[in-house]
Structures are given as structure tokens and as C-alpha cells.
Design a protein around this motif. Structure first.
Motif, PDB file in Angstrom:
ATOM      1  N   THR A 111       0.580  -1.149   0.118  1.00 58.31           N
ATOM      2  CA  THR A 111       0.118  -0.074  -0.132  1.00 58.31           C
ATOM      3  C   THR A 111       1.072   1.203   0.038  1.00 58.31           C
ATOM      4  O   THR A 111       2.061   1.340   0.049  1.00 58.31           O
ATOM      5  CB  THR A 111      -0.719   0.168   1.264  1.00 58.31           C
ATOM      6  OG1 THR A 111      -0.097   0.082   2.263  1.00 58.31           O
ATOM      7  CG2 THR A 111      -1.825  -1.138   1.137  1.00 58.31           C
ATOM      8  N   SER A 112       0.227   2.241  -0.075  1.00 55.37           N
ATOM      9  CA  SER A 112       1.062   3.601  -0.301  1.00 55.37           C
ATOM     10  C   SER A 112       0.586   4.464   1.060  1.00 55.37           C
ATOM     11  O   SER A 112      -0.476   4.593   1.569  1.00 55.37           O
ATOM     12  CB  SER A 112       0.571   4.478  -1.270  1.00 55.37           C
ATOM     13  OG  SER A 112       1.436   5.646  -1.457  1.00 55.37           O
ATOM     14  N   PRO A 113       1.717   4.992   1.757  1.00 56.14           N
ATOM     15  CA  PRO A 113       3.136   5.161   1.453  1.00 56.14           C
ATOM     16  C   PRO A 113       3.808   3.780   1.717  1.00 56.14           C
ATOM     17  O   PRO A 113       3.325   3.193   2.763  1.00 56.14           O
ATOM     18  CB  PRO A 113       3.365   6.310   2.468  1.00 56.14           C
ATOM     19  CG  PRO A 113       2.842   6.276   3.524  1.00 56.14           C
ATOM     20  CD  PRO A 113       1.341   5.802   2.799  1.00 56.14           C
ATOM     21  N   LYS A 114       4.499   3.444   0.676  1.00 60.40           N
ATOM     22  CA  LYS A 114       5.301   2.052   1.046  1.00 60.40           C
ATOM     23  C   LYS A 114       6.459   2.208   1.978  1.00 60.40           C
ATOM     24  O   LYS A 114       6.777   3.482   2.381  1.00 60.40           O
ATOM     25  CB  LYS A 114       5.750   1.555  -0.249  1.00 60.40           C
ATOM     26  CG  LYS A 114       6.665   2.317  -1.107  1.00 60.40           C
ATOM     27  CD  LYS A 114       8.312   2.456  -0.944  1.00 60.40           C
ATOM     28  CE  LYS A 114       8.539   1.010  -0.896  1.00 60.40           C
ATOM     29  NZ  LYS A 114       9.857   1.154  -1.307  1.00 60.40           N
ATOM     30  N   ARG A 115       7.039   1.141   2.153  1.00 59.92           N
ATOM     31  CA  ARG A 115       8.438   1.222   3.041  1.00 59.92           C
ATOM     32  C   ARG A 115       9.205   0.303   2.426  1.00 59.92           C
ATOM     33  O   ARG A 115       8.977  -0.693   1.646  1.00 59.92           O
ATOM     34  CB  ARG A 115       8.259   0.955   4.368  1.00 59.92           C
ATOM     35  CG  ARG A 115       7.617  -0.073   5.044  1.00 59.92           C
ATOM     36  CD  ARG A 115       7.293  -0.200   6.612  1.00 59.92           C
ATOM     37  NE  ARG A 115       6.636   0.882   6.886  1.00 59.92           N
ATOM     38  CZ  ARG A 115       6.629   1.320   8.221  1.00 59.92           C
ATOM     39  NH1 ARG A 115       7.332   0.775   9.045  1.00 59.92           N
ATOM     40  NH2 ARG A 115       5.865   2.291   8.377  1.00 59.92           N
ATOM     41  N   CYS A 116      10.687   0.599   2.792  1.00 59.16           N
ATOM     42  CA  CYS A 116      11.693  -0.720   2.580  1.00 59.16           C
ATOM     43  C   CYS A 116      11.249  -1.883   2.905  1.00 59.16           C
ATOM     44  O   CYS A 116      10.523  -2.457   3.771  1.00 59.16           O
ATOM     45  CB  CYS A 116      13.056  -0.117   3.250  1.00 59.16           C
ATOM     46  SG  CYS A 116      14.217  -1.539   3.145  1.00 59.16           S
ATOM     47  N   GLY A 117      11.624  -2.900   1.759  1.00 61.67           N
ATOM     48  CA  GLY A 117      11.148  -4.093   1.876  1.00 61.67           C
ATOM     49  C   GLY A 117      11.623  -5.067   3.087  1.00 61.67           C
ATOM     50  O   GLY A 117      11.199  -6.101   3.371  1.00 61.67           O
ATOM     51  N   HIS A 118      12.836  -4.291   3.725  1.00 56.23           N
ATOM     52  CA  HIS A 118      13.229  -5.085   4.769  1.00 56.23           C
ATOM     53  C   HIS A 118      13.095  -4.438   6.142  1.00 56.23           C
ATOM     54  O   HIS A 118      13.647  -4.507   7.066  1.00 56.23           O
ATOM     55  CB  HIS A 118      14.940  -5.216   4.565  1.00 56.23           C
ATOM     56  CG  HIS A 118      15.233  -6.233   3.519  1.00 56.23           C
ATOM     57  ND1 HIS A 118      15.759  -7.488   3.705  1.00 56.23           N
ATOM     58  CD2 HIS A 118      15.136  -6.142   2.174  1.00 56.23           C
ATOM     59  CE1 HIS A 118      15.625  -8.221   2.466  1.00 56.23           C
ATOM     60  NE2 HIS A 118      15.430  -7.105   1.581  1.00 56.23           N
ATOM     61  N   LEU A 119      12.000  -3.408   6.047  1.00 56.37           N
ATOM     62  CA  LEU A 119      11.526  -2.774   7.309  1.00 56.37           C
ATOM     63  C   LEU A 119      10.319  -3.564   7.722  1.00 56.37           C
ATOM     64  O   LEU A 119       9.477  -4.228   6.770  1.00 56.37           O
ATOM     65  CB  LEU A 119      11.133  -1.399   7.315  1.00 56.37           C
ATOM     66  CG  LEU A 119      12.418  -0.232   6.974  1.00 56.37           C
ATOM     67  CD1 LEU A 119      12.038   0.945   6.793  1.00 56.37           C
ATOM     68  CD2 LEU A 119      13.141  -0.428   8.318  1.00 56.37           C
TER      69      LEU A 119
END
Length: 285
Positions: A111-119
């Protein structure tokens, strides 16, 4: 140079260091790589001094991609986050990034806002919505050589099986490359490859200190991956070197102790092609 689509048919894995501007891309090309990964996280780090939590706009990414393409002829995989909106926004994203020189455009199902895939703390759009975005992206591109990379972040949210189901669905929607983010173990990586590699080339994300085990490109190739990205390593190396340089300057009041670890004035000009450009300018008066 052959297209990235054709390059993926060769036996050797595509190793793509992360870049964040034209200068870093030039260094990647001069080091002998044939591909680079324009990391949204690295753009956020270097342009804003901020984390990868959905702060970038399409214009930010397109501007950097265009600057890189004007300078180098690398295969350029561009991180387009969530596509910056719904399926219609995705189509505009694909058109702009393709014109800017992207060889491949990566879209993710957060979803938006996204975040780093490793957070931690990620949330996902429904699989059907993401499949629609993939179809929209495929319809919007002008060239079949411009690849659509479908990334799923579902491992951390819904589990491995659900992530693989999502990736399967994205392949059905027309994705050219599949990217299952933040796989936790080599066994999970092997499971994903067994199921998905027959559908489309698979991309491995090597984040230093992240959730996925770091493996050399040769080992990833042996497992069955076709692309290995090292998205943030360039910024991490730069940050470490710059911290050392600044600490030395603060201590000594001069850069001289750091000279063995720096390019001198003439060396930097040689790297960026200053003599050639000055000579070219003389042709025009």
C-alpha cells in the motif's frame, strides 16, 4: 548492446549494483558491469537524507533515470515503488520511465506510502489490485523489450505460501520478471525458485543486514536466479568512506592524510571525461 530481455537468456546471471545518480552509474559501468539497479531507497537516502518510507515521487525517479540514461548505456532496472497510485497512475509511470531510459520497471504490491522491503510494518494491496496494475503496466509500455518486474512483499505479511501464490498471479498478469522480497532462508529461496522460476526469471535482492541471506552472485545463479541486485551497497560504501574522510579532516584540518584513499583532481577529471569534452568543445569554435 542487446536488450535486457535477451541478456536474460544468456547463462550468466545479471549482477546489478545499486545506483542513485549518473555519477554512481558511470562508476558501475567503468567497473565492468552491464546492468545497474536504480534504487528508490538510495534516491531517498542521497537526495533527501531520509529513509525509504514512500517519500519519493514519480518525477524524482524519472529525473534521476533520465540523467543516468544520458550518461551510460547500462541495462537499467528502475524501482518504481507502488507505481505511484492506481492502475492508471501505473500506466503514466511506465510511459515516463520507459521514455527516461528504463530497461525494466519494478512494481510492488505494498500500500501507499510504502516502505523498504526489509523494514517491518508493511501492508499490502489485494492481489487482484496488483494483478491489475501489472496488466496496466504491460499495456502501457511501448516496447516489449521494456520488462515489467513484479515484486511481492507478502512473505512478511501473509507468509511464504501466500507470497508464492501472489507471484504466480502476477506472472499470469504478464510480469516478465518475478521478485519475492525478504525471503528469510536459503530453503525459502529454493522453494520460491522451484515454483516460480519456470514461470519467469527470478530476481534476488541482496541487502546487507537485511532479512535475506547474502549470497554471491555465482551461488544465486546456481540456485536458479537470473538477476541479483545489490541496491544499497553503493550508498553504504560511500557513507562509510565519507564518514572516515570527514573524521580525518576534522582531526587534522587537512585532507592530506586521506589522499591515498582519494582521487586527485586530474584523476577525477579523467574518470568523468573532462579532457574528451573539452576537446570536443573545440570542434565548435
Amino acid at each position: 548492446m542487446t536488450s535486457l530481455k535477451n541478456r536474460l537468456q544468456s547463462p550468466d546471471i545479471v549482477t546489478a549494483p545499486g545506483v542513485y545518480d549518473a555519477f554512481s552509474a558511470l562508476l558501475v559501468q567503468q567497473a565492468g558491469f552491464d546492468a545497474a539497479y536504480l534504487s528508490g531507497a538510495s534516491i531517498a537516502y542521497t537526495r533527501f537524507g531520509r529513509p525509504d518510507i514512500g517519500l519519493l515521487s514519480l518525477d524524482d525517479v524519472a529525473h534521476v533515470a533520465g540523467s543516468i540514461r544520458e550518461r551510460v548505456d547500462l541495462h537499467l532496472v528502475v524501482d518504481a515503488d507502488t507505481g505511484f497510485g492506481n492502475a492508471l497512475n501505473v500506466q503514466r509511470t511506465v510511459r515516463l520511465l520507459e521514455r527516461a531510459g528504463a530497461s525494466a520497471i519494478q512494481l510492488e504490491d505494498q500500500t501507499s506510502p510504502k516502505r523498504c522491503g526489509h523494514l517491518d510494518g508493511k501492508t499490502l494491496v489485494p492481489a487482484a489490485e496488483m494483478a491489475g496494475k501489472i496488466r496496466a503496466a504491460v499495456d502501457a509500455r511501448r516496447s516489449a523489450d521494456t520488462l515489467v518486474v513484479a515484486r511481492t512483499d507478502a512473505v512478511a505479511v501473509e507468509g511464504l505460501d501466500a507470497a508464492l501464490d501472489r507471484a504466480d498471479r502476477y506472472a499470469d498478469a504478464g510480469a516478465d520478471v518475478l521478485f519475492v522480497e525478504a525471503l528469510r532462508t536459503p530453503a525459502d529461496m529454493a522453494t520460491a525458485l522451484e515454483r516460480l522460476a519456470p514461470r519467469a526469471p527470478m530476481l534476488a535482492n541482496m541487502v546487507e543486514g537485511g532479512k535475506t541471506p547474502i549470497l554471491p552472485a555465482a551461488e544465486l545463479q546456481a540456485l536458479g536466479y537470473r538477476i541479483a541486485i545489490f541496491p544499497g551497497g553503493t550508498v553504504r560504501a560511500l557513507s562509510f568512506a565519507l564518514q572516515g574522510y570527514l573524521a580525518s579532516l576534522r582531526t587534522h584540518g587537512t585532507t592530506e592524510p586521506w589522499w591515498p584513499q582519494m582521487l586527485q583532481f586530474d584523476q577525477l577529471n579523467e574518470l568523468i571525461g573532462t579532457p574528451e569534452m573539452l576537446a570536443q568543445g573545440k570542434r565548435y569554435g
